[in-house]
Design an enzyme around this catalytic site. Structure first.
Site, short mmCIF file in Angstrom:
data_model
loop_
_atom_site.label_atom_id
_atom_site.label_comp_id
_atom_site.label_asym_id
_atom_site.label_seq_id
_atom_site.Cartn_x
_atom_site.Cartn_y
_atom_site.Cartn_z
N PRO A 91 56.59 -51.19 4.08
CA PRO A 91 56.60 -51.89 2.74
C PRO A 91 56.43 -53.52 3.19
CG PRO A 91 58.23 -50.32 2.51
CD PRO A 91 58.04 -50.42 3.99
N GLY A 92 57.15 -53.91 3.93
CA GLY A 92 57.13 -55.39 4.19
C GLY A 92 56.24 -55.71 5.59
N GLY B 100 52.26 -55.20 7.24
CA GLY B 100 50.99 -54.41 7.13
C GLY B 100 50.25 -54.88 8.22
N ARG C 7 38.57 -47.59 13.65
CA ARG C 7 37.84 -48.54 12.69
C ARG C 7 36.51 -48.26 12.88
NH1 ARG C 7 41.40 -53.68 14.94
NH2 ARG C 7 43.35 -53.54 13.21
N GLU D 108 43.09 -50.16 7.78
CA GLU D 108 42.95 -50.06 9.12
C GLU D 108 42.66 -51.57 9.60
OE1 GLU D 108 41.06 -46.95 11.21
OE2 GLU D 108 42.25 -45.48 9.78
N GLU E 89 40.28 -59.98 6.91
CA GLU E 89 41.01 -61.22 7.82
C GLU E 89 41.35 -61.03 9.02
OE1 GLU E 89 41.56 -60.27 4.48
OE2 GLU E 89 40.04 -61.64 3.86
C1 LIG Z 1 44.96 -46.27 0.47
C2 LIG Z 1 45.45 -46.73 1.76
C3 LIG Z 1 45.60 -45.92 2.71
C4 LIG Z 1 46.18 -46.37 4.10
N1 LIG Z 1 46.46 -45.50 5.00
C5 LIG Z 1 47.50 -46.00 5.90
C6 LIG Z 1 47.66 -45.07 7.22
O1 LIG Z 1 47.34 -44.12 7.19
N2 LIG Z 1 48.76 -45.56 7.81
C7 LIG Z 1 49.13 -46.86 8.19
O2 LIG Z 1 50.00 -47.27 8.98
N3 LIG Z 1 48.75 -47.74 7.06
C8 LIG Z 1 47.81 -47.33 6.01
N4 LIG Z 1 47.48 -48.26 5.12
C9 LIG Z 1 47.90 -49.74 5.04
C10 LIG Z 1 46.95 -50.69 5.35
O3 LIG Z 1 46.53 -50.57 6.98
C11 LIG Z 1 47.57 -51.95 5.03
O4 LIG Z 1 47.39 -52.08 3.63
C12 LIG Z 1 46.41 -53.15 5.63
O5 LIG Z 1 46.92 -53.12 7.09
C13 LIG Z 1 47.07 -54.66 5.11
O6 LIG Z 1 48.60 -54.65 5.29
P1 LIG Z 1 49.16 -55.09 3.91
O7 LIG Z 1 48.96 -54.22 2.70
O8 LIG Z 1 50.78 -54.99 4.25
O9 LIG Z 1 48.78 -56.64 3.30
P2 LIG Z 1 49.29 -57.83 4.15
O10 LIG Z 1 49.49 -57.76 5.42
O11 LIG Z 1 50.49 -58.36 3.12
O12 LIG Z 1 48.15 -59.09 3.60
C14 LIG Z 1 47.98 -59.58 2.33
C15 LIG Z 1 46.88 -60.61 2.46
O13 LIG Z 1 47.12 -61.65 3.70
C16 LIG Z 1 46.01 -61.52 4.41
N5 LIG Z 1 46.69 -61.86 5.77
C17 LIG Z 1 47.92 -61.39 6.31
N6 LIG Z 1 47.92 -61.80 7.49
C18 LIG Z 1 47.17 -62.73 7.83
C19 LIG Z 1 46.62 -63.81 8.91
N7 LIG Z 1 47.37 -63.77 10.01
N8 LIG Z 1 45.53 -64.28 8.69
C20 LIG Z 1 44.76 -64.28 7.51
N9 LIG Z 1 45.14 -63.71 6.53
C21 LIG Z 1 46.19 -62.68 6.58
C22 LIG Z 1 45.55 -60.23 4.45
O14 LIG Z 1 44.12 -60.13 5.01
C23 LIG Z 1 45.40 -59.82 3.02
O15 LIG Z 1 44.45 -60.46 2.38
C24 LIG Z 1 46.80 -47.69 4.12
C25 LIG Z 1 46.37 -48.59 3.11
C26 LIG Z 1 45.66 -48.16 1.83
C27 LIG Z 1 45.80 -48.94 0.65
#
Ligand SMILES: Cc1cc2nc3c(=O)[nH]c(=O)nc-3n(C[C@H](O)[C@H](O)[C@H](O)COP(=O)(O)OP(=O)(O)OC[C@H]3O[C@@H](n4cnc5c(N)ncnc54)[C@H](O)[C@@H]3O)c2cc1C
Length: 381
Positions: free
Chosen positions: A128-129, A131, A243, A363, A367
């Site tokens: 949750p915290g 990604g 990817r 995946e 960004e």
């Molecule tokens: C339908 C679905 C299926 C998924 N399935 C899986 C799965 O099977 N296994 C798994 O592990 N995960 C899974 N995910 C999670 C997915 O990989 C994450 O949602 C994704 O990596 C982004 O993380 P976050 O949602 O925490 O966004 P955040 O990391 O909080 O990012 C929020 C925004 O900030 C930007 N950002 C963050 N850091 C930077 C940086 N350093 N520079 C520039 N921009 C930045 C991001 O690009 C984004 O626009 C899934 C997600 C969805 C929606």
């Protein structure tokens, strides 16, 4: 430079196309409407060997080259992006990681049933915290004799609610002050493993996405995947290959959008003409086709590099970045060509538009793909 597929690849692509049209297209709508996992479809794909496409025959699979697998995902995405991602995660994140990093015992235990579709795999890095910032994982695994005790919450797990075995990335060594990531194969019956939520999503309705709680979840040390502290490398290696699969998903979905747009434009009339005769719409169709072709070439190039044992991380990120952004533009234009009807659930383009949105998020967001590409270039040049 050869842009032709081999005879075997063409035969396989045509076989999957035929299977997808006959066995998936007529059935998937009901699962999408009810937000249900399409078990009967996944079982059908297992029967024709798709779930073991990266696994060698001695471990129960029917290993093909990676480009063949990518062609398969593209064909699946033409009829259902949800089915495509279910297969992609199972094959390229679960099976391929166990094959690459698993012990002989783990390979023997998981890969034959996974190839036959008797067990489904998942891969869980996100929390949750955390990604994009996967270095900030809070889930902890503490060694206790022959077991690890896992505590934490994993979010957004594709296949999570259905999976029999999940690769879970957690922090080890926190107690010694030198935390590192490690990978574990967590089986759904392990005490302390719980699915706490199925997400209500904008798209991919027949691919349920779960939240997982690990509460003193006891995992045998024999289920640690690779050495302790290798979790980040395992996750990154899995994601590099996977990817290209997401890029193939974007290409397949975009192909379907193009075909729907052309077919609609040829039959809809306005101002006494077929709308396909308006140059404004012809330009949209030309833009869609050009974006699609460029993305397909990037995707096949990354798969080809992988098949030839060359580094492909940067090219996989480029393919994923370009095709996922392109798929969103393509879905927008294809829906625009449908006018008001495109906004109706009665037309397939409505689902494609929703399904496309996640491509530039999961995946690794667009960004993050740019960071991967730029970092590699800054090292290379
Ligand atoms: C339908 C679905 C299926 C998924 N399935 C899986 C799965 O099977 N296994 C798994 O592990 N995960 C899974 N995910 C999670 C997915 O990989 C994450 O949602 C994704 O990596 C982004 O993380 P976050 O949602 O925490 O966004 P955040 O990391 O909080 O990012 C929020 C925004 O900030 C930007 N950002 C963050 N850091 C930077 C940086 N350093 N520079 C520039 N921009 C930045 C991001 O690009 C984004 O626009 C899934 C997600 C969805 C929606």
């Amino acid at each position: 430079m050869n842009f032709e597929l081999s005879e075997d690849q063409i035969m396989l692509r045509d076989l999957i196309r035929d299977f997808a049209q006959k066995e998936i297209a007529p059935k998937i709508g009901a699962f999408e409407d009810k937000h249900l996992f399409p078990k009967v479809i996944i079982d059908g794909l297992a029967k024709i060997g798709i779930l073991g496409m990266t696994v060698p025959p001695e471990l129960g699979g029917c290993r093909a080259d990676y480009l063949s697998f990518i062609l398969t995902l593209e064909e699946l995405a033409r009829v259902s992006a949800a089915v495509c991602v279910i297969v992609s995660v199972h094959v390229s994140l679960f099976c391929s990681s166990v094959l690459k990093f698993g012990s002989e015992q783990q390979q023997q235990k998981f890969l034959p049933p996974a190839s036959r579709g008797e067990i489904l795999g998942a891969f869980s890095l996100t929390e949750p915290g955390a990604g994009s910032d996967a270095t900030n994982l809070k889930t902890k695994a503490v060694r206790s004799g022959d077991e690890y005790i896992l505590n934490g919450t994993k979010a957004w797990v594709t296949n999570g609610g259905e999976a029999d075995a999940l690769i879970i990335i957690a922090q080890t060594g926190a107690e010694t002050g030198a935390p590192k990531l490690s990978a574990f194969i967590v089986e759904k019956g392990f005490p302390g493993f719980k699915i706490t939520k199925i997400e209500e999503k904008m798209g991919l309705h027949s691919s349920p996405t779960a939240m997982v709680a690990l509460e003193d979840c006891r995992v045998p040390a024999g289920n640690r995947l690779g050495e302790e502290g290798r979790g980040a490398a395992i996750a990154l290696a899995g994601l590099d290959g996977s990817r290209i699969g997401i890029a193939a998903q974007a290409v397949g979905l975009s192909q379907q959008a193009l075909e729907l747009a052309v077919s609609y434009a040829k039959q809809r009339e306005a101002f006494g003409k077929k709308i396909a005769e308006f140059q404004a719409l012809q330009f949209m169709i030309a833009d869609i086709a050009t974006l699609l072709d460029a993305g397909r070439l990037l995707t096949y190039r990354a798969a080809d590099l992988c098949d030839r044992g060359q580094p492909f991380g940067k090219e996989a990120a480029m393919a994923k970045l370009f095709t996922s952004e392109a798929a969103n533009k393509i879905a927008y234009l294809a829906l625009q060509i449908h006018g008001g009807y495109g906004y109706s659930k009665e037309y397939a383009i409505e689902r494609i538009y929703r399904d496309a949105r996640v491509l530039s998020i999961y995946e690794g967001t667009s960004e993050i793909q740019r960071l991967v590409i730029a970092r590699k270039l800054l090292k290379e040049l």
